[in-house]
Design a protein around this motif. Structure first.
Motif, PDB file in Angstrom:
ATOM      1  N   VAL A 121      32.245 -34.972  29.965  1.00 35.30           N
ATOM      2  CA  VAL A 121      33.352 -35.251  29.382  1.00 35.30           C
ATOM      3  C   VAL A 121      33.612 -36.072  28.228  1.00 35.30           C
ATOM      4  N   THR A 122      34.207 -35.536  27.035  1.00 34.70           N
ATOM      5  CA  THR A 122      34.448 -36.453  25.921  1.00 34.70           C
ATOM      6  C   THR A 122      35.819 -36.941  25.763  1.00 34.70           C
ATOM      7  N   VAL A 123      35.846 -37.990  25.438  1.00 29.69           N
ATOM      8  CA  VAL A 123      36.959 -38.736  25.138  1.00 29.69           C
ATOM      9  C   VAL A 123      37.083 -39.166  23.650  1.00 29.69           C
ATOM     10  N   ARG A 124      37.883 -38.699  22.879  1.00 32.82           N
ATOM     11  CA  ARG A 124      38.158 -38.977  21.350  1.00 32.82           C
ATOM     12  C   ARG A 124      39.339 -39.649  21.008  1.00 32.82           C
ATOM     13  N   SER A 125      39.177 -40.793  20.161  1.00 32.55           N
ATOM     14  CA  SER A 125      40.358 -41.373  19.680  1.00 32.55           C
ATOM     15  C   SER A 125      40.583 -41.064  18.225  1.00 32.55           C
ATOM     16  N   PHE A 126      41.791 -41.181  17.427  1.00 33.03           N
ATOM     17  CA  PHE A 126      41.841 -40.920  16.051  1.00 33.03           C
ATOM     18  C   PHE A 126      43.070 -41.804  15.691  1.00 33.03           C
ATOM     19  N   TYR A 127      42.747 -42.536  14.878  1.00 34.94           N
ATOM     20  CA  TYR A 127      43.937 -43.592  14.594  1.00 34.94           C
ATOM     21  C   TYR A 127      44.453 -43.206  13.178  1.00 34.94           C
ATOM     22  N   TYR A 128      45.901 -43.496  13.043  1.00 37.19           N
ATOM     23  CA  TYR A 128      46.561 -43.286  11.796  1.00 37.19           C
ATOM     24  C   TYR A 128      47.822 -44.238  11.685  1.00 37.19           C
ATOM     25  N   GLY A 129      48.541 -43.914  10.682  1.00 30.84           N
ATOM     26  CA  GLY A 129      49.732 -44.703  10.504  1.00 30.84           C
ATOM     27  C   GLY A 129      50.566 -44.288   9.063  1.00 30.84           C
ATOM     28  N   THR A 130      51.526 -44.705   8.827  1.00 24.87           N
ATOM     29  CA  THR A 130      52.351 -44.506   8.075  1.00 24.87           C
ATOM     30  C   THR A 130      52.248 -45.427   6.915  1.00 24.87           C
ATOM     31  N   MET A 131      51.707 -45.010   5.656  1.00 25.33           N
ATOM     32  CA  MET A 131      51.966 -46.289   4.504  1.00 25.33           C
ATOM     33  C   MET A 131      53.101 -46.857   4.417  1.00 25.33           C
ATOM     34  N   GLU A 132      52.973 -48.219   3.964  1.00 26.17           N
ATOM     35  CA  GLU A 132      54.048 -49.262   3.885  1.00 26.17           C
ATOM     36  C   GLU A 132      54.907 -48.983   2.803  1.00 26.17           C
ATOM     37  N   ARG A 133      54.041 -48.656   1.584  1.00 22.47           N
ATOM     38  CA  ARG A 133      54.588 -48.505   0.228  1.00 22.47           C
ATOM     39  C   ARG A 133      54.923 -46.986  -0.035  1.00 22.47           C
ATOM     40  N   LYS A 134      55.531 -46.493  -1.009  1.00 18.92           N
ATOM     41  CA  LYS A 134      55.938 -45.194  -1.257  1.00 18.92           C
ATOM     42  C   LYS A 134      54.761 -44.613  -1.877  1.00 18.92           C
ATOM     43  N   PRO A 135      54.334 -43.343  -1.625  1.00 19.20           N
ATOM     44  CA  PRO A 135      53.268 -42.711  -2.129  1.00 19.20           C
ATOM     45  C   PRO A 135      53.463 -42.480  -3.734  1.00 19.20           C
ATOM     46  N   THR A 136      52.084 -42.895  -4.240  1.00 21.70           N
ATOM     47  CA  THR A 136      52.157 -42.475  -5.901  1.00 21.70           C
ATOM     48  C   THR A 136      51.955 -41.065  -5.954  1.00 21.70           C
ATOM     49  N   ARG A 137      52.097 -40.665  -7.102  1.00 21.58           N
ATOM     50  CA  ARG A 137      51.709 -39.091  -7.671  1.00 21.58           C
ATOM     51  C   ARG A 137      50.327 -38.957  -7.098  1.00 21.58           C
ATOM     52  N   ALA A 138      49.447 -39.881  -7.432  1.00 20.61           N
ATOM     53  CA  ALA A 138      48.168 -39.342  -7.125  1.00 20.61           C
ATOM     54  C   ALA A 138      47.847 -39.467  -5.447  1.00 20.61           C
ATOM     55  N   ASP A 139      48.617 -40.229  -5.074  1.00 22.03           N
ATOM     56  CA  ASP A 139      48.577 -40.107  -3.436  1.00 22.03           C
ATOM     57  C   ASP A 139      48.892 -38.715  -2.728  1.00 22.03           C
ATOM     58  N   ILE A 140      49.934 -38.432  -3.460  1.00 23.59           N
ATOM     59  CA  ILE A 140      50.649 -37.110  -3.131  1.00 23.59           C
ATOM     60  C   ILE A 140      49.531 -35.989  -3.488  1.00 23.59           C
ATOM     61  N   LYS A 141      48.875 -35.816  -4.643  1.00 22.03           N
ATOM     62  CA  LYS A 141      47.882 -35.027  -4.897  1.00 22.03           C
ATOM     63  C   LYS A 141      46.771 -35.001  -4.029  1.00 22.03           C
ATOM     64  N   ARG A 142      46.376 -36.049  -3.872  1.00 20.09           N
ATOM     65  CA  ARG A 142      45.065 -36.253  -2.858  1.00 20.09           C
ATOM     66  C   ARG A 142      45.416 -35.722  -1.601  1.00 20.09           C
ATOM     67  N   ALA A 143      46.562 -36.134  -1.218  1.00 22.34           N
ATOM     68  CA  ALA A 143      46.966 -35.580   0.253  1.00 22.34           C
ATOM     69  C   ALA A 143      47.305 -34.095   0.496  1.00 22.34           C
ATOM     70  N   ARG A 144      47.602 -33.453  -0.542  1.00 20.59           N
ATOM     71  CA  ARG A 144      47.821 -31.894  -0.735  1.00 20.59           C
ATOM     72  C   ARG A 144      46.507 -31.516  -0.630  1.00 20.59           C
ATOM     73  N   ALA A 145      45.493 -32.034  -1.348  1.00 22.22           N
ATOM     74  CA  ALA A 145      44.187 -31.444  -1.512  1.00 22.22           C
ATOM     75  C   ALA A 145      43.425 -31.473  -0.075  1.00 22.22           C
ATOM     76  N   GLU A 146      43.745 -32.503   0.678  1.00 22.72           N
ATOM     77  CA  GLU A 146      43.256 -32.873   1.936  1.00 22.72           C
ATOM     78  C   GLU A 146      44.067 -32.222   3.165  1.00 22.72           C
ATOM     79  N   GLY A 147      45.396 -31.655   2.687  1.00 28.91           N
ATOM     80  CA  GLY A 147      45.827 -31.222   3.828  1.00 28.91           C
ATOM     81  C   GLY A 147      46.470 -32.025   4.767  1.00 28.91           C
ATOM     82  N   ARG A 148      47.305 -32.948   4.194  1.00 26.32           N
ATOM     83  CA  ARG A 148      47.829 -34.018   5.239  1.00 26.32           C
ATOM     84  C   ARG A 148      49.076 -34.632   4.334  1.00 26.32           C
ATOM     85  N   GLU A 149      50.003 -35.295   5.216  1.00 25.20           N
ATOM     86  CA  GLU A 149      51.277 -35.740   4.682  1.00 25.20           C
ATOM     87  C   GLU A 149      50.653 -36.907   3.495  1.00 25.20           C
ATOM     88  N   PRO A 150      51.560 -36.864   2.479  1.00 28.56           N
ATOM     89  CA  PRO A 150      51.426 -38.138   1.570  1.00 28.56           C
ATOM     90  C   PRO A 150      51.191 -39.549   1.795  1.00 28.56           C
TER      91      PRO A 150
END
Length: 173
Positions: free
Chosen positions: A58-87
């Motif tokens: 049996v495999t147990v896998r954890s994945f950590y995540y969170g919401t950025m405290e600051r508002k995403p920059t244009r670069a953050d948005i571009k990188r997130a779209r390229a990676e298929g995730r929310e900015p």
């Protein structure tokens, strides 16, 4: 001798006071890093029999995540779209543990959570998603339908997380 006994008594009193300050709530997990926790995996009788019969783990896998405290920059948005995730999301690799067919307790250390990612999350809670599945050592496909956990790390650390698994298609008890 009196001086030594007094020193020992003072040391014991200081240690006792320190232990009181450092007391951890009952059921809390003290052996892990600041983002570590335990997962208690149990299997239905049918799932236990199937995994034991084919010598599967049996495999147990954890994945950590969170919401950025600051508002995403244009670069953050571009990188997130390229990676298929929310900015505004920070995604952090978690831990993987392998248990025997009978299940048991998996210690998820949480030591690989980068400080820079935690700093970017800021005051927002660091969250963890836990998935449990068959290890695919003896069978090519996942055989298990397991409970999920998705909440703040603080909730995960409060007490061992109970995950129950059954065979895919097996009715819950």
């Amino acid at each position: 001798m009196t001086v030594r006994a007094t020193s020992t008594c003072r040391w014991a009193a200081a240690l006792s006071a320190l232990m009181t300050v450092l007391a951890v709530p009952a059921g809390a997990q003290t052996d892990a890093g600041p983002y570590g926790f335990s997962v208690q995996v149990s299997l239905s009788p049918k799932a236990l029999k199937k995994l034991t019969d084919i010598s599967e783990s049996v495999t147990v896998r954890s994945f950590y995540y969170g919401t950025m405290e600051r508002k995403p920059t244009r670069a953050d948005i571009k990188r997130a779209r390229a990676e298929g995730r929310e900015p505004d999301q920070i995604e952090i690799t978690g831990d993987t543990a392998t248990l025997p067919a009978a299940g048991g307790t998996a210690a998820m250390a949480g030591r690989g959570v980068p400080g820079a990612d935690v700093a970017a999350i800021g005051k927002n809670p660091v969250k963890v998603n836990i998935n449990v599945f068959s290890a695919r050592k003896a069978a090519p496909d996942n055989l298990l339908d397991c409970d999920l956990f998705d909440d703040a790390v603080a909730v995960a650390r409060a007490k061992p997380i109970a995950i129950t698994c059954r065979l895919i298609g097996e009715a819950p008890e």
